[in-house]
Design a protein around this motif. Structure first.
Motif, PDB file in Angstrom:
ATOM      1  N   THR A  25      32.459 -57.679  21.519  1.00 14.28           N
ATOM      2  CA  THR A  25      32.090 -57.921  22.873  1.00 14.28           C
ATOM      3  C   THR A  25      32.700 -59.243  23.130  1.00 14.28           C
ATOM      4  O   THR A  25      32.903 -60.160  22.148  1.00 14.28           O
ATOM      5  N   ASP A  26      32.993 -59.496  24.465  1.00 17.07           N
ATOM      6  CA  ASP A  26      33.488 -60.745  24.991  1.00 17.07           C
ATOM      7  C   ASP A  26      32.268 -61.767  24.787  1.00 17.07           C
ATOM      8  O   ASP A  26      31.067 -61.567  25.109  1.00 17.07           O
ATOM      9  N   THR A  27      32.831 -62.951  24.396  1.00 19.15           N
ATOM     10  CA  THR A  27      32.177 -64.178  24.554  1.00 19.15           C
ATOM     11  C   THR A  27      31.897 -64.738  25.991  1.00 19.15           C
ATOM     12  O   THR A  27      32.934 -65.088  26.590  1.00 19.15           O
ATOM     13  N   THR A  28      30.806 -64.641  26.617  1.00 20.61           N
ATOM     14  CA  THR A  28      30.606 -65.461  27.664  1.00 20.61           C
ATOM     15  C   THR A  28      29.585 -66.493  28.000  1.00 20.61           C
ATOM     16  O   THR A  28      28.991 -66.697  26.858  1.00 20.61           O
TER      17      THR A  28
ATOM     18  N   LEU B  96      42.350 -74.803  32.625  1.00 22.54           N
ATOM     19  CA  LEU B  96      43.132 -74.845  31.494  1.00 22.54           C
ATOM     20  C   LEU B  96      43.145 -73.159  30.841  1.00 22.54           C
ATOM     21  O   LEU B  96      43.827 -73.002  30.015  1.00 22.54           O
ATOM     22  N   LYS B  97      42.635 -72.216  31.660  1.00 25.35           N
ATOM     23  CA  LYS B  97      42.408 -70.887  31.214  1.00 25.35           C
ATOM     24  C   LYS B  97      41.711 -70.846  29.923  1.00 25.35           C
ATOM     25  O   LYS B  97      41.995 -69.700  29.385  1.00 25.35           O
ATOM     26  N   LEU B  98      40.767 -71.712  29.407  1.00 21.03           N
ATOM     27  CA  LEU B  98      40.053 -71.366  28.304  1.00 21.03           C
ATOM     28  C   LEU B  98      38.937 -70.831  28.900  1.00 21.03           C
ATOM     29  O   LEU B  98      37.865 -70.373  27.779  1.00 21.03           O
ATOM     30  N   LEU B  99      38.185 -70.750  30.024  1.00 20.65           N
ATOM     31  CA  LEU B  99      37.239 -70.000  30.487  1.00 20.65           C
ATOM     32  C   LEU B  99      38.173 -69.264  31.870  1.00 20.65           C
ATOM     33  O   LEU B  99      38.850 -69.571  32.310  1.00 20.65           O
ATOM     34  N   LEU B 100      37.502 -67.892  31.679  1.00 26.10           N
ATOM     35  CA  LEU B 100      38.276 -67.050  32.589  1.00 26.10           C
ATOM     36  C   LEU B 100      36.936 -66.414  33.426  1.00 26.10           C
ATOM     37  O   LEU B 100      35.980 -66.282  32.857  1.00 26.10           O
TER      38      LEU B 100
ATOM     39  N   PRO C 275      29.258 -63.531  39.431  1.00 28.50           N
ATOM     40  CA  PRO C 275      29.248 -64.979  39.991  1.00 28.50           C
ATOM     41  C   PRO C 275      28.537 -65.827  39.143  1.00 28.50           C
ATOM     42  O   PRO C 275      27.304 -65.570  38.445  1.00 28.50           O
ATOM     43  N   GLY C 276      29.183 -67.025  38.552  1.00 24.18           N
ATOM     44  CA  GLY C 276      28.589 -67.998  37.699  1.00 24.18           C
ATOM     45  C   GLY C 276      28.625 -67.718  36.253  1.00 24.18           C
ATOM     46  O   GLY C 276      28.116 -68.244  35.263  1.00 24.18           O
ATOM     47  N   GLU C 277      29.383 -66.502  35.848  1.00 22.44           N
ATOM     48  CA  GLU C 277      29.439 -66.234  34.464  1.00 22.44           C
ATOM     49  C   GLU C 277      30.818 -65.984  34.084  1.00 22.44           C
ATOM     50  O   GLU C 277      31.803 -65.686  34.828  1.00 22.44           O
ATOM     51  N   TYR C 278      31.168 -66.665  33.171  1.00 23.19           N
ATOM     52  CA  TYR C 278      32.694 -66.997  32.514  1.00 23.19           C
ATOM     53  C   TYR C 278      32.897 -66.192  31.202  1.00 23.19           C
ATOM     54  O   TYR C 278      31.962 -66.382  30.083  1.00 23.19           O
ATOM     55  N   ARG C 279      34.077 -65.799  31.051  1.00 23.94           N
ATOM     56  CA  ARG C 279      34.619 -65.258  29.498  1.00 23.94           C
ATOM     57  C   ARG C 279      35.360 -66.393  28.770  1.00 23.94           C
ATOM     58  O   ARG C 279      36.209 -66.931  29.417  1.00 23.94           O
TER      59      ARG C 279
ATOM     60  N   SER D 247      38.039 -67.738  26.400  1.00 24.51           N
ATOM     61  CA  SER D 247      39.242 -67.267  26.032  1.00 24.51           C
ATOM     62  C   SER D 247      39.453 -67.302  24.656  1.00 24.51           C
ATOM     63  O   SER D 247      39.182 -68.303  24.115  1.00 24.51           O
ATOM     64  N   ASN D 248      40.100 -66.429  23.948  1.00 24.27           N
ATOM     65  CA  ASN D 248      40.265 -66.597  22.419  1.00 24.27           C
ATOM     66  C   ASN D 248      41.316 -67.653  22.380  1.00 24.27           C
ATOM     67  O   ASN D 248      41.218 -68.097  21.056  1.00 24.27           O
ATOM     68  N   ALA D 249      42.238 -68.139  23.348  1.00 25.35           N
ATOM     69  CA  ALA D 249      42.961 -69.294  22.940  1.00 25.35           C
ATOM     70  C   ALA D 249      42.299 -70.467  22.664  1.00 25.35           C
ATOM     71  O   ALA D 249      42.684 -71.499  22.242  1.00 25.35           O
ATOM     72  N   LEU D 250      41.028 -70.471  23.160  1.00 16.78           N
ATOM     73  CA  LEU D 250      40.012 -71.737  22.587  1.00 16.78           C
ATOM     74  C   LEU D 250      40.277 -71.981  20.980  1.00 16.78           C
ATOM     75  O   LEU D 250      40.219 -73.096  20.457  1.00 16.78           O
ATOM     76  N   ALA D 251      40.190 -70.755  20.457  1.00 16.21           N
ATOM     77  CA  ALA D 251      40.349 -70.899  18.832  1.00 16.21           C
ATOM     78  C   ALA D 251      41.459 -71.658  18.507  1.00 16.21           C
ATOM     79  O   ALA D 251      41.657 -72.289  17.376  1.00 16.21           O
ATOM     80  N   LEU D 252      42.512 -71.559  19.245  1.00 18.56           N
ATOM     81  CA  LEU D 252      43.911 -72.066  18.740  1.00 18.56           C
ATOM     82  C   LEU D 252      44.129 -73.283  19.244  1.00 18.56           C
ATOM     83  O   LEU D 252      44.502 -74.349  18.582  1.00 18.56           O
ATOM     84  N   ALA D 253      43.341 -73.701  20.253  1.00 21.70           N
ATOM     85  CA  ALA D 253      43.370 -74.882  21.118  1.00 21.70           C
ATOM     86  C   ALA D 253      42.467 -75.846  20.210  1.00 21.70           C
ATOM     87  O   ALA D 253      42.843 -77.192  20.208  1.00 21.70           O
ATOM     88  N   LEU D 254      41.438 -75.332  19.664  1.00 24.88           N
ATOM     89  CA  LEU D 254      40.705 -76.247  18.725  1.00 24.88           C
ATOM     90  C   LEU D 254      40.721 -75.773  17.298  1.00 24.88           C
ATOM     91  O   LEU D 254      39.745 -74.899  16.870  1.00 24.88           O
ATOM     92  N   PRO D 255      41.690 -75.884  16.548  1.00 24.52           N
ATOM     93  CA  PRO D 255      41.821 -75.147  15.320  1.00 24.52           C
ATOM     94  C   PRO D 255      41.334 -76.042  13.992  1.00 24.52           C
ATOM     95  O   PRO D 255      41.929 -76.591  12.921  1.00 24.52           O
ATOM     96  N   PHE D 256      39.823 -76.117  14.086  1.00 30.91           N
ATOM     97  CA  PHE D 256      39.020 -76.618  12.904  1.00 30.91           C
ATOM     98  C   PHE D 256      39.466 -75.583  11.847  1.00 30.91           C
ATOM     99  O   PHE D 256      39.261 -74.417  12.003  1.00 30.91           O
TER     100      PHE D 256
END
Length: 239
Positions: free
Chosen positions: A141-144, A182-186, A191-195, A197-206
């Motif tokens: 499922t998408d993370t929102t 930054l397209k980290l939220l899509l 209205p008022g709900e955002y997905r 992005s999987n890119a956040l895992a690469l942008a914050l590579p802990f």
């Protein structure tokens, strides 16, 4: 395709083998896309470079053809990007590709794209959403996150003594707007709900999301936490 074209194709794919004498000029002429063009990459590979440099990332789910080009010519892309101190990061499972600055302590090695740091609240929200993304990985499922959920997150990390709810609303909206830019939220259909992005895992590579609470605690305490992991998130808005 001619024999010389085949030889040159192998050259830019392998990135190491020089073209045979006399084939370079003919190949470049064949690949010429505009007057004075001295490049050797085909059109689709140049387009992939432009998309990567424009950022903030490439989503293989949204553009399958572009994703295939990145995977097929990954070595050639990295060879070019290395010349300008950029690293191509690719996550085949999440189908995300993005550029991060090379870690070099020398003058004139900063990324070409002008960057500005995330504000404290933007950083807090990004970190908390990174944890949420990891916890829901593999569920199918998408993370929102909703605006209300984002507001609750920032409320938990208010500066001591901060009680201005109007200011909290403003920070919530501005933080959401920045992560959307930054397209980290899509945006979603609701209205008022955002997905997230999987890119956040690469942008914050802990190495582990267990590291994030300590990072958040340092932000809450006003400590100067190491922000290297956030460098790829921060970029100057296009407009």
């Amino acid at each position: 395709m001619t024999a010389s074209s085949t030889a040159s194709q192998e050259t830019y794919d392998a990135g190491t083998r020089p073209a045979a004498p006399g084939t370079s000029d003919a190949y470049r002429s064949e690949r010429s896309l505009f007057p004075g063009d001295t490049g050797s990459f085909p059109l689709e590979l140049r387009q992939a470079l432009v998309r990567l440099l424009r950022g903030p990332y490439i989503d293989g789910t949204a553009d399958a053809t572009l994703w295939t080009t990145v995977l097929t010519h990954r070595a050639s892309l990295q060879q070019y990007l290395s010349e300008i101190f950029l690293v191509l990061t690719v996550d085949p499972e999440r189908k995300i590709a993005l550029l991060t600055p090379a870690g070099i302590d020398a003058v004139h090695t900063q990324p070409i794209v002008a960057r500005k740091p995330l504000r404290r609240e933007e950083t807090v929200l990004a970190l908390r959403l990174r944890m949420l993304l990891d916890r829901q990985a593999g569920t199918g499922t998408d993370t929102t996150v909703t605006r209300g959920g984002a507001r609750d997150i920032l409320a938990e990390h208010r500066q001591p003594g901060a009680v201005d709810d109007k200011r909290l609303d403003e920070l919530t909206d501005s933080s959401l707007a920045r992560l959307l830019a930054l397209k980290l939220l899509l945006p979603t259909e609701l209205p008022g709900e955002y997905r997230v992005s999987n890119a956040l895992a690469l942008a914050l590579p802990f190495d582990s999301i267990d590291q994030i609470p300590a990072y958040l605690a340092a932000l809450d305490q006003g400590a100067c936490a190491d922000t290297d992991a956030l460098d790829s998130l921060a970029e100057e808005d296009a407009e």
